[in-house]
Write a protein that holds these residues in place. Sequence first.
Motif, PDB file in Angstrom:
ATOM      1  N   GLY A 100     -19.078  19.075  23.332  1.00  0.00           N
ATOM      2  CA  GLY A 100     -18.667  17.900  22.546  1.00  0.00           C
ATOM      3  C   GLY A 100     -17.361  18.157  21.805  1.00  0.00           C
ATOM      4  N   LEU A 101     -17.244  19.338  21.217  1.00  0.00           N
ATOM      5  CA  LEU A 101     -16.011  19.705  20.516  1.00  0.00           C
ATOM      6  C   LEU A 101     -14.832  19.742  21.490  1.00  0.00           C
ATOM      7  CD1 LEU A 101     -14.416  20.770  18.061  1.00  0.00           C
ATOM      8  CD2 LEU A 101     -15.160  23.072  18.749  1.00  0.00           C
ATOM      9  N   THR A 102     -15.031  20.362  22.631  1.00  0.00           N
ATOM     10  CA  THR A 102     -13.966  20.434  23.642  1.00  0.00           C
ATOM     11  C   THR A 102     -13.563  19.039  24.094  1.00  0.00           C
ATOM     12  OG1 THR A 102     -14.767  22.589  24.396  1.00  0.00           O
ATOM     13  CG2 THR A 102     -13.357  21.357  25.912  1.00  0.00           C
ATOM     14  N   ARG A 103     -14.541  18.181  24.312  1.00  0.00           N
ATOM     15  CA  ARG A 103     -14.270  16.803  24.740  1.00  0.00           C
ATOM     16  C   ARG A 103     -13.442  16.065  23.685  1.00  0.00           C
ATOM     17  NH1 ARG A 103     -19.246  15.181  26.322  1.00  0.00           N
ATOM     18  NH2 ARG A 103     -18.737  15.707  28.458  1.00  0.00           N
ATOM     19  N   ARG A 104     -13.812  16.219  22.406  1.00  0.00           N
ATOM     20  CA  ARG A 104     -13.053  15.558  21.338  1.00  0.00           C
ATOM     21  C   ARG A 104     -11.629  16.099  21.244  1.00  0.00           C
ATOM     22  NH1 ARG A 104     -18.026  16.307  18.970  1.00  0.00           N
ATOM     23  NH2 ARG A 104     -17.288  18.067  17.725  1.00  0.00           N
ATOM     24  N   MET A 105     -11.476  17.402  21.399  1.00  0.00           N
ATOM     25  CA  MET A 105     -10.140  17.998  21.337  1.00  0.00           C
ATOM     26  C   MET A 105      -9.277  17.512  22.503  1.00  0.00           C
ATOM     27  SD  MET A 105     -11.102  21.877  20.104  1.00  0.00           S
ATOM     28  CE  MET A 105      -9.612  22.528  20.765  1.00  0.00           C
ATOM     29  N   LEU A 106      -9.842  17.475  23.691  1.00  0.00           N
ATOM     30  CA  LEU A 106      -9.087  16.998  24.851  1.00  0.00           C
ATOM     31  C   LEU A 106      -8.731  15.528  24.703  1.00  0.00           C
ATOM     32  CD1 LEU A 106     -10.914  18.822  27.764  1.00  0.00           C
ATOM     33  CD2 LEU A 106      -8.608  19.261  26.915  1.00  0.00           C
TER      34      LEU A 106
END
Length: 123
Positions: free
Chosen positions: A65-71
């Motif tokens: 989820g964090l990676t998705r938000r950052m991307l």
Amino acid sequence: MRRGGQHTSRDVGNTLADTIEGYLLARAHHEEAAREAEELCALLPWLTSTQAEDVRRHYVRQRIGLTRRMLRATVDRAAELRQEYEDRYAALRRALLRRHAACASAVLACAGGLGALAGLLSR
């Protein structure tokens, strides 16, 4: 894509390559998150196997989820920068066109004036 909305084989190939690249990146992020979850669980030896599995699952979900938000934030910022660049490019292009038109008008006016002066002097 060609004008009229037709896709070329190159567009289809690029789309397929982009899809495959995205899948591979997603898998790599997922594997990295799973590795980090394993390392975390190794630091907590008192967890039962069920608890450790819950921790792994939650950690991976949170990390993805964090990676998705950052991307998503990166993609959004890239779109903003692209729009700013395109707006600035259009403004500079309009200014350059105005300057060229003014110079061409000045050259034509001078040429007309010189032609009229030559005509008066030749009489």
